[in-house]
Design an enzyme around this catalytic site. Sequence first.
Site, mmCIF file in Angstrom:
data_model
loop_
_atom_site.group_PDB
_atom_site.id
_atom_site.type_symbol
_atom_site.label_atom_id
_atom_site.label_comp_id
_atom_site.label_asym_id
_atom_site.label_seq_id
_atom_site.Cartn_x
_atom_site.Cartn_y
_atom_site.Cartn_z
ATOM 1 N N HIS A 64 0.829 -1.209 0.000
ATOM 2 C CA HIS A 64 0.000 0.000 0.000
ATOM 3 C C HIS A 64 0.863 1.259 0.000
ATOM 4 C CE1 HIS A 64 -2.024 3.188 2.443
ATOM 5 N NE2 HIS A 64 -2.964 3.008 1.550
ATOM 6 N N GLU A 75 2.120 1.851 -3.382
ATOM 7 C CA GLU A 75 1.041 2.419 -4.202
ATOM 8 C C GLU A 75 1.018 3.955 -4.073
ATOM 9 O OE1 GLU A 75 -3.008 3.887 -3.156
ATOM 10 O OE2 GLU A 75 -3.059 1.741 -2.653
ATOM 11 N N HIS A 76 1.082 4.456 -2.842
ATOM 12 C CA HIS A 76 1.106 5.911 -2.627
ATOM 13 C C HIS A 76 2.318 6.541 -3.314
ATOM 14 C CE1 HIS A 76 -1.712 7.133 0.825
ATOM 15 N NE2 HIS A 76 -2.108 5.948 0.441
ATOM 16 N N GLU A 90 -4.047 8.053 7.701
ATOM 17 C CA GLU A 90 -4.980 7.103 7.094
ATOM 18 C C GLU A 90 -5.224 5.938 8.060
ATOM 19 O OE1 GLU A 90 -3.720 5.639 3.242
ATOM 20 O OE2 GLU A 90 -5.658 4.691 2.835
#
Lengths: 421, 430
Positions: free
Chosen positions: B67, B70-71, B143
């Site tokens: 993840h 991905e960012h 997040e």
Amino acid sequence: MKYEKISNIAYNLHLIKTDKFKTISVKIMFKRKASESELVYRNMLINILMEANHKYQSSRLLEIESENLYNIRYGAGSSNSGNYDCLHFDTSFLNEKYTEAGMNAKSLEFFFNFIFDPNITNQAFNEETFTLAKNLLTDDIKSFDDSPARYSRKKLFQSMVPKTPVSYNGYGTLEELDKVTPTNLYEYYQDILKRDLIDIFVIGDIDNNQIKSIIKEKFKINTIKKTNGSHFLENKKFKSRFHKIKETKELEQSTLLLGYKLEPLTKFEKMYVSYIYSYILGGSPDSKLFKEVREKNSLCYSISDSIYAVSDLMVISSGINADDANKAIRLVKEQVKKMSRGEFSEEEITQAKVTYLASLKGLEDYPGSILNLYISKEYLDYDLLEDRIKSINKITKEDVVNLAKKIHPDTIFILEGSKKA
Amino acid sequence: MKKSSVNNLDVTIFYEKLANGLEVFLVPKNNVNNIFATYSTKYGSNQNDFVPINQNKMITVPLGIAHFLEHQLFNQEDESDVMKFFSERGTDVNANTNKLKTTYLFGGPDFFEENLEFLLSYVESPYFTEASVEKEKGIIEQEIKMYRDRPFSRLHEGIVYNAFHNHPIKYPIIGNVESIRKITKEDLYTCYNTFYHPANMFLVVTGNIDPDKTLELVKQHEEKRNLNKFKNIKLKTYEEPDSVSKKEEEIELNITIPKVAIAFKINKTNIKKVAKTEIATYLQMIFSLNFGSTSEFAERLKAEEIITSGIDCYPVETDKHVLMVVYTESKQPNEFIKLVKRQVTNLNIAKEDLERRKKSMIASGIYASDSISSINHKIMNEVVKYGKVFTDYVDIIKSYNMDDIKEVLKAIDVNNNTVYIVNPLNRIEK
């Protein structure tokens, strides 16, 4: 796509014929001037009408029948639109071309029965159904504040615009709920049929005459209804600086809201300029707030602004660490100031326009989005597609700066998370 | 290009595997304005132990790195701004990571060819710096905290964590604050170079496109790339026992009504007579017919005020197990658990319920065929889970039968469960 509007003394019927979708969608809207004490009745009505009806006396039987009807979808809710409170009942089902002959009529019948064939005995709602609906609403009222975002927004509006419909407590209160009975709720139900303004929107590959005759048969009430007052709320008093409210809850993340009041916007500003302004300030991952607060300073995951055009309010919201609140506020204020000083480029305006036009084109793919266009035409006298395309291109930088100058700081609400990760 | 039609629907899938191994799926739909494009790698939070490309030792990377990567892929060397590029074209851009894949996507009606070319380019050009990695940590920390305040996120994370011993499906996709703080730019390059080879990736485009032109564009772009030959990625295999790792857990959050879940762990390799791909669907049917909105069970519990509205269930699948999670909001969580367990010893399905549910499932497929994003998601999920796309969905649904249901029922062990409760603050007696 062909649009027909039939105005009747008891309701307006909006028929949108298109062969683009395999589904037929219907939305029935009831609206009246918002009143805080009626909220609880309106929410009870939604719960009780969707829980059971005369033909299917429990939600289980309704769900079973919905599967028999090729997975027909249905739902309802209530929302505020400025001066008005709206109830909406929605359905979407497969056009009989994709299932079997006769299903359109059967599906419409199933849906209309939620509204016109409730579970009534002796001029009152059935006791059992009433209890289930009341339990559900009790829990919804009790847990309303669980969501930090929802709670913060409520507190912000209660401070900014007290006693206006925007600040009303979403579902009503427990004290008011206690006064609702199966009998007075049934009276209220009859009252909304008689007095609420009703709009019925249908979209799909439909037979207009079939729909008209089904609805004519369902609507037995023919009271003449007073037509429209305005939805729009206006602000009269403005502050020159923020009033700050802070609360603490045991949460890991803190919620930061900055609330602004807007001087009365013109229709053109509400429909178009506010979109452009909002897009540049905080409406995209390329916006000023996103770049400054998230990308450059790493303070948050989410940050955005919304302009409530119907009530002339603006809210900027973000999730942050409690210790970063002052820094985040400073950064947000700077970006908002930049907007009123005109420190944004023609390029950014063009980008916002391109995005607006793309979203107009895109919304034609979704029946629900097309219905929303016609609802805002009916309720707010907003433009339809063609006029929107023409108008958005007329916006100049001056328009955006003028709007920016109408925006006044009002209240900052911080819900501080006191939990250590 | 290979062409196949999804039965009964106006959906045609064009497929080609390019020379470098990239798989391309194209579904033209010319009565819509929008185009939805997804570019995915078969790399998600489950692939946390592996042998990096051109190395020979198994490594373990920090949790949440897929993840995080991905960012960071939105960061570009030439400072071309990915967000800006798509915003200028009125196009929505996003990305997401799940247990099995990472997906980069865009959607909109205009500038399709430029957009597609750019999607491919930016995903194919990683650029990580120490500064960019450090900056991302603050963002992802927020997040993480956002999800940690959400009771249902905690419920779902908690129940899966406690159900598994070794399989990495137990960990949240996003990782945790400590694990993401350890991530370095070198880690990111290691993961990128191992998992972002075209032979481990696939592209799905649905909407208002011309399939031939689209394929040509992708081909031309991909041919320009100079890449080493793909070698199969060595992933760690996990010995996952059939038992759950922790039987029960309760936590407290700032909420009003408790949330409760019970999950049953089922070894699907014991169910020999039923197609492996259909076991999770059968379990979902069995559980939702027994606990969902059409069940007498849910009706009774609502009337008795044990639950507030409905009961939901869903399967969590690994190569060996299916975890069936049943969850709700309940003021009497322990009573709820007791009753679910009793019902699970007694699971049954009437033939007419099965037939009605099948009719409804076939109808759902017709609804989905109107939505380019639903079509796209269906293709992505099947490619990642089964390595192929099922075009005969109607036939598959029609084939569901009572004999298979009986087989699946036999594999459910009521005692092999785990319970997770999210309570309001100060509810647990200390």
